[in-house]
Design an enzyme around this catalytic site. Sequence first.
Site, short mmCIF file in Angstrom:
data_model
loop_
_atom_site.label_atom_id
_atom_site.label_comp_id
_atom_site.label_asym_id
_atom_site.label_seq_id
_atom_site.Cartn_x
_atom_site.Cartn_y
_atom_site.Cartn_z
N CYS A 32 3.00 -6.91 -10.50
CA CYS A 32 2.70 -6.01 -9.39
C CYS A 32 3.93 -5.16 -9.04
O CYS A 32 4.96 -5.69 -8.67
CB CYS A 32 2.26 -6.79 -8.16
SG CYS A 32 2.00 -5.70 -6.74
N CYS A 35 5.08 -5.49 -5.16
CA CYS A 35 5.47 -6.74 -4.54
C CYS A 35 7.00 -6.74 -4.40
O CYS A 35 7.69 -6.07 -5.17
CB CYS A 35 5.07 -7.91 -5.43
SG CYS A 35 3.53 -8.70 -4.93
N HIS A 91 0.87 -10.04 -1.34
CA HIS A 91 0.04 -9.49 -2.40
C HIS A 91 -1.44 -9.84 -2.24
O HIS A 91 -2.32 -9.03 -2.49
CB HIS A 91 0.55 -10.01 -3.75
CG HIS A 91 -0.16 -9.45 -4.93
ND1 HIS A 91 0.25 -8.31 -5.55
CD2 HIS A 91 -1.28 -9.87 -5.60
CE1 HIS A 91 -0.57 -8.05 -6.57
NE2 HIS A 91 -1.50 -8.99 -6.61
N ASN A 131 -8.23 3.43 -1.06
CA ASN A 131 -9.27 3.09 -2.00
C ASN A 131 -9.20 1.59 -2.17
O ASN A 131 -8.20 1.06 -2.64
CB ASN A 131 -9.04 3.75 -3.36
CG ASN A 131 -9.16 5.26 -3.27
OD1 ASN A 131 -9.97 5.79 -2.51
ND2 ASN A 131 -8.33 5.94 -4.04
N HIS A 142 -2.79 -5.12 -4.61
CA HIS A 142 -1.89 -5.32 -3.47
C HIS A 142 -2.31 -4.39 -2.31
O HIS A 142 -2.53 -3.19 -2.54
CB HIS A 142 -0.46 -5.01 -3.93
CG HIS A 142 0.59 -5.48 -2.97
ND1 HIS A 142 1.56 -6.37 -3.34
CD2 HIS A 142 0.80 -5.20 -1.67
CE1 HIS A 142 2.35 -6.60 -2.29
NE2 HIS A 142 1.90 -5.90 -1.27
N HIS A 144 -2.68 -1.71 0.00
CA HIS A 144 -1.96 -0.47 0.21
C HIS A 144 -2.94 0.68 0.35
O HIS A 144 -4.10 0.58 -0.02
CB HIS A 144 -1.01 -0.19 -0.96
CG HIS A 144 -1.71 0.27 -2.21
ND1 HIS A 144 -2.47 -0.58 -2.99
CD2 HIS A 144 -1.81 1.49 -2.79
CE1 HIS A 144 -2.99 0.09 -4.01
NE2 HIS A 144 -2.61 1.36 -3.91
N GLN A 146 -2.79 5.32 0.73
CA GLN A 146 -1.98 6.46 0.30
C GLN A 146 -2.07 7.58 1.32
O GLN A 146 -2.95 7.58 2.18
CB GLN A 146 -2.50 7.00 -1.04
CG GLN A 146 -2.39 6.00 -2.19
CD GLN A 146 -2.89 6.61 -3.49
OE1 GLN A 146 -2.36 7.61 -3.96
NE2 GLN A 146 -3.92 6.01 -4.05
#
Lengths: 319, 323
Positions: A32, A35, A91, A131, A142, A144, A146
Amino acid sequence: MMELRYNPLTDEWIIVSAETQKRPVQPSKNQCPICPGGVEFPDTVYDLVAFENRFPSLKKEPPKVDDKGYGPFRKKESYGVCEVVVYTSEHDSSFPKMPLLQIEKLVEMWVDRTFELSKNDFVKSVFIFENRGKEVGASLPHPHGQIYAFPFIPKRIETKLKAMQTWYIENKKCVICEVLGSEKKERIVAETTHFVALVPFYARFPYEVHVYPKRHISNLLEFHDEEKKDFARILKIVTMKYDKLFEQEFPYMMMFFQSPFNTEDFSDFFHFHVEFNPPKRDKDKLKWMASVETGTWTFINPVLPEEAAKMLREVEVDF
Amino acid sequence: MFLFGIPFSKGYFLKEEDNYTIKWKVENFDFGWKISWSVKGNVGDLEIFKIKNKDNFRVFSFFAFSDAQLMSFLKIFNGEIKILEEDDDLIFKVSYEQKFFEKFTPEESFVMLNFEDKLVLLNFLRNLLKKENEQKRKSKLLKLVEEEYLIANNIKEVDMNLKGKVIILNDFIDKYNSEEIQKLRKNNLVFAKSRNYLENISDVDGFIINGDFEEIYLISNITNLILLDFEDNFDLEWKNLFRNVHLDGINQNTDFVESIVKIKNEDNYYIVEYLTGNEKVFLKLDFSNKKYIKEKIPFININKNKVLRDDGRIFNFYGGDEK
Ligand SMILES: [Zn+2]
Ligand SMILES: [Zn+2]
């Protein structure tokens, strides 16, 4: 290779970014990149972080486009910013699993990112999104999201602005304020002190949910402290309900619509809102953006919004 | 008077430049002239009209007038209206920014009206705009707001219901008699005054900044009388006000105006909320005690640390130590 290309058939700009092809696809956990210890944070621990995408589609200092095209083929520089917003260092967490406090911090971060990005004169629209799930092309599990800071007002946002302006001129009221005033219980999914989550009358996706602030606010910068906290709460409620609906990690696209920056003032009639567009139409069935949806922007919604609202309303969550 | 850079004359015109083409026509119109144009190509900033001697003109959001002349944009589909005062010139512009027009745009228009009676002209303009706003193909909203209408018309009818409005007075108001001022005062209005007007009227309530607080001249350098109605365009009008005033102790520039996020009225205060780099500032304007209080709160309630990586990317770390 990166540039903006103009589509005169639809009056819209296309971001050409050949580099995005190099993006990682579903790496295993020990790879990842976001991470702590991963490629982006080799020797860093963090709580939350927003950073410029390693493979951005838009850049603060984009490559020069000397040849601006000819005839119908127009192009220009890809000004903008693409940021990755990491919600937590954990994560295996996810939006609905994160503690409320963490989401409150995330809201603060979104407000600050909006503020910072909007300070760039070339930025006209700050688009915050997430998304979630491979169904909508998320390349990393993980938690997140944007942010795209666009140098133009994207087409669908422009459509919203125009529609909301027209409504305002004809009815002397902001349309979302009017929706909020007219909604009855049947489409409400959840309500907090400052926000309402509902399956809109005009839902395009089966389990689409919109979150509207009760006060007329046009972007994140106008949020009061109590509203910021309450915003975290309503987002947690909605995402938890989604996960419990079919007892699965519910994929969605979460998108924030804010009034544009560094251009004319749309704040009177543009009401900040969040759209959740989930691709699921049932536990194991997906609704695709296929020809009709993509080609014509016409959606066929197989689930009655009032039914979807009832299902989501009846899912109980507590935290 | 110059129209698209050439001396004003009636007729049909076409001007071809490297990057764009303009065609326009000038036609007789009630009370004057109507100028309609459309553009093609990459126009950028387009000067529509230039008046060489701007002295007699007062400029408003999308129109300007002198004693017997009114110039106004009428219909705009694309671009931003700009009215600039440069040296002696008054320039009416439309900025089309980076937009590229493949074919001629729908006609946009501008009117020049001449008549002795300003009220007639204003009413005429108001009706024209009303018609434009009812059109199916909508122009950008150009609306003659009540305030501008009154200002432009020298505020003949002050006895209208002005409750809750903020009035900024300046030398322009010298024409105004003290009886009218008294009327305003009875209605619990708030006044802000520029220094050159202060001496004349001693008994006006207001936002009078002198001495300690009064010497600050919170508001000075006002060139217009501004009527603010906080029901309609409150924020906007305040922003316009701050564009024209000098605030002591605050870095006064357009950034300041742009950083204002909210202006609201609370009991005896007006609260101007604006943002600096990382904090939100509340400027409480206290009219009854004639002072202002500045309160700062962090713009965000979270720790932040900006790091520039070797590859040129910026990383913004948030949170960490729990507060
Ligand atoms: Zn990870
Ligand atoms: Zn609203």
